[in-house]
Design a protein around this motif. Structure first.
Motif, PDB file in Angstrom:
ATOM      1  N   UNK A  83       3.921   1.758  -4.539  1.00 17.06           N
ATOM      2  CA  UNK A  83       3.280   2.296  -3.343  1.00 17.06           C
ATOM      3  C   UNK A  83       1.786   2.499  -3.536  1.00 17.06           C
ATOM      4  N   UNK A  84       1.335   2.485  -4.785  1.00 21.81           N
ATOM      5  CA  UNK A  84      -0.081   2.635  -5.110  1.00 21.81           C
ATOM      6  C   UNK A  84      -0.271   2.233  -6.570  1.00 21.81           C
ATOM      7  N   UNK A  85      -1.519   2.014  -6.951  1.00 20.27           N
ATOM      8  CA  UNK A  85      -1.838   1.708  -8.344  1.00 20.27           C
ATOM      9  C   UNK A  85      -3.148   2.379  -8.720  1.00 20.27           C
ATOM     10  N   UNK A  86      -3.337   2.578 -10.015  1.00 20.62           N
ATOM     11  CA  UNK A  86      -4.670   2.870 -10.522  1.00 20.62           C
ATOM     12  C   UNK A  86      -5.215   1.580 -11.113  1.00 20.62           C
ATOM     13  N   UNK A  87      -6.510   1.378 -10.958  1.00 18.57           N
ATOM     14  CA  UNK A  87      -7.128   0.179 -11.519  1.00 18.57           C
ATOM     15  C   UNK A  87      -8.610   0.435 -11.741  1.00 18.57           C
ATOM     16  N   UNK A  88      -9.310  -0.582 -12.242  1.00 21.92           N
ATOM     17  CA  UNK A  88     -10.725  -0.470 -12.593  1.00 21.92           C
ATOM     18  C   UNK A  88     -11.474  -1.669 -12.028  1.00 21.92           C
ATOM     19  N   UNK A  89     -12.794  -1.609 -12.145  1.00 21.53           N
ATOM     20  CA  UNK A  89     -13.610  -2.758 -11.755  1.00 21.53           C
ATOM     21  C   UNK A  89     -13.479  -3.875 -12.795  1.00 21.53           C
ATOM     22  N   UNK A  90     -13.536  -5.146 -12.354  1.00 20.40           N
ATOM     23  CA  UNK A  90     -13.882  -5.601 -11.009  1.00 20.40           C
ATOM     24  C   UNK A  90     -12.694  -5.733 -10.053  1.00 20.40           C
ATOM     25  N   UNK A  91     -11.518  -5.237 -10.465  1.00 14.39           N
ATOM     26  CA  UNK A  91     -10.351  -5.340  -9.598  1.00 14.39           C
ATOM     27  C   UNK A  91     -10.476  -4.480  -8.345  1.00 14.39           C
ATOM     28  N   UNK A  92     -11.114  -3.328  -8.451  1.00 14.16           N
ATOM     29  CA  UNK A  92     -11.213  -2.437  -7.294  1.00 14.16           C
ATOM     30  C   UNK A  92     -11.871  -3.154  -6.128  1.00 14.16           C
ATOM     31  N   UNK A  93     -13.043  -3.718  -6.379  1.00 17.40           N
ATOM     32  CA  UNK A  93     -13.765  -4.395  -5.298  1.00 17.40           C
ATOM     33  C   UNK A  93     -12.973  -5.534  -4.695  1.00 17.40           C
ATOM     34  N   UNK A  94     -12.294  -6.319  -5.550  1.00 17.63           N
ATOM     35  CA  UNK A  94     -11.495  -7.441  -5.045  1.00 17.63           C
ATOM     36  C   UNK A  94     -10.361  -6.943  -4.149  1.00 17.63           C
ATOM     37  N   UNK A 131       1.724  -3.593 -17.420  1.00 19.93           N
ATOM     38  CA  UNK A 131       1.340  -4.283 -18.637  1.00 19.93           C
ATOM     39  C   UNK A 131      -0.025  -4.920 -18.573  1.00 19.93           C
ATOM     40  N   UNK A 132      -0.550  -5.112 -17.364  1.00 17.77           N
ATOM     41  CA  UNK A 132      -1.870  -5.725 -17.216  1.00 17.77           C
ATOM     42  C   UNK A 132      -2.421  -5.364 -15.851  1.00 17.77           C
ATOM     43  N   UNK A 133      -3.734  -5.524 -15.695  1.00 20.75           N
ATOM     44  CA  UNK A 133      -4.366  -5.269 -14.407  1.00 20.75           C
ATOM     45  C   UNK A 133      -3.889  -6.272 -13.362  1.00 20.75           C
ATOM     46  N   UNK A 134      -3.624  -7.495 -13.788  1.00 17.85           N
ATOM     47  CA  UNK A 134      -3.086  -8.494 -12.864  1.00 17.85           C
ATOM     48  C   UNK A 134      -1.705  -8.095 -12.372  1.00 17.85           C
ATOM     49  N   UNK A 135      -0.875  -7.620 -13.279  1.00 16.27           N
ATOM     50  CA  UNK A 135       0.463  -7.170 -12.895  1.00 16.27           C
ATOM     51  C   UNK A 135       0.378  -6.035 -11.880  1.00 16.27           C
ATOM     52  N   UNK A 136      -0.551  -5.114 -12.078  1.00 18.20           N
ATOM     53  CA  UNK A 136      -0.706  -3.996 -11.146  1.00 18.20           C
ATOM     54  C   UNK A 136      -1.128  -4.489  -9.768  1.00 18.20           C
ATOM     55  N   UNK A 137      -2.093  -5.411  -9.732  1.00 23.69           N
ATOM     56  CA  UNK A 137      -2.547  -5.944  -8.450  1.00 23.69           C
ATOM     57  C   UNK A 137      -1.419  -6.662  -7.723  1.00 23.69           C
ATOM     58  N   UNK A 138      -0.639  -7.443  -8.445  1.00 24.05           N
ATOM     59  CA  UNK A 138       0.484  -8.161  -7.832  1.00 24.05           C
ATOM     60  C   UNK A 138       1.552  -7.190  -7.323  1.00 24.05           C
TER      61      UNK A 138
END
Length: 297
Positions: free
Chosen positions: A144-155, A129-136
């Motif tokens: 086991x993995x996620x797709x994401x975008x910047x600036x989350x990738x670098x973090x 539902x959100x990039x934060x949810x994916x990171x968590x």
């Protein structure tokens, strides 16, 4: 003019055009409502709340059968998508749930990686539902993995995540993520406004190139919780590119995958899904008009 937009750094030229007053300087009265959630951009374009905005290039392909289709009129951001796993992960041996985002180029990236590495049958897709949810979810081991975008990738990579793909292995080094789109009817009825919008984004792109820290500071409020250093790292991975001329095939080559994921008939892409006439006009104006001294505040 009601504009919609996403939340990644790939929207940076539009964000800066708004926040630095470049649109107002061109006489454009623009409203850009805040996002309610990850799917807000697509929803606003589909329900006609907005007829112009930045969105993933895949949206144009998925909705190509619309009576008043969306048209790619310019670019916005390049690259800057990734498939990430936990430390030590290997894309060839992934199994379990992978988090991604529906109606987005990230979903297409995952589909192309699944086909490339034979992941079907060993992995499942879980929509986030959100990039934060994916990171968590990645940090907790829920996926086991996620797709994401910047600036989350670098973090996330700095925190130990493994970069399994940056998209270049399946799409080439230069691929667009976010593009500027307009309904065909809006393009026909308001070409001068769209040209002015693109002109502002071209000016913003030059500001980003010449004064990146000032540009990022001006839009930092749109990325709460991210430091300027993180935004600078993200910008290196997802640079702006408003002029997409010559990259039309990169978009159209995703047609088959996008249509399959959207459950739409395949066939061939209809003509007119990409129209750079306003982009040509905006570039022509910049070539014949002396550069203004622009400062970011």
């Amino acid at each position: 003019m009601i504009l919609t937009h996403g939340g990644a750094l790939s929207n940076l030229p539009l964000f800066l055009a708004i926040d630095a007053g470049l649109l107002a300087a061109r006489g454009l009265d623009v409203q850009a409502p805040r996002l309610d959630g990850f799917s807000s951009t697509v929803a606003r374009l589909r329900n006609r709340t907005a007829t112009i905005g930045t969105t993933g290039f895949t949206h144009v392909l998925a909705d190509a059968d619309d009576a008043d289709p969306l048209v790619v009129v310019a670019g916005s951001g390049m690259r800057g998508m990734a498939l990430l796993g936990p430390e030590g992960a290997d894309v060839r041996t992934l199994s379990g749930a992978i988090g991604t985002f529906t109606d987005d180029p990230m979903q297409v990236l995952l589909a192309d990686q699944t086909e490339r590495h034979g992941l079907a049958g060993r992995t499942t897709v879980r929509f986030m539902g959100s990039l934060t949810e994916a990171a968590d979810a990645l940090a907790s081991g829920a996926v086991t993995a996620i797709t994401t975008v910047e600036p989350w990738i670098g973090r996330l990579v700095a925190a130990g995540a493994t970069l399994l793909s940056d998209g270049s292995d399946v799409w080439g080094m230069d691929y667009p993520d976010t593009v500027l789109v307009a309904r065909h009817s809006a393009l026909m009825a308001r070409p001068a406004e769209i040209t002015a919008l693109i002109s502002a984004m071209l000016e913003a792109e030059r500001m980003i190139a010449t004064h990146p820290d000032d540009a990022l500071a001006a839009v930092a409020h749109r990325f709460p919780g991210f430091s300027l250093a993180e935004l600078r790292l993200g910008l290196a991975g997802q640079p702006p590119r408003v002029d997409l001329r010559g990259l039309e095939a990169v978009i159209l080559d995703r047609w088959t995958t996008v249509r399959r994921l959207a459950g739409c008939p395949n066939g061939s892409p209809p003509s007119g899904l990409i129209d750079f006439s306003c982009l040509d006009a905006a570039i022509g104006q910049h070539m014949t008009t002396p550069e203004r001294m622009t400062h970011v505040h």
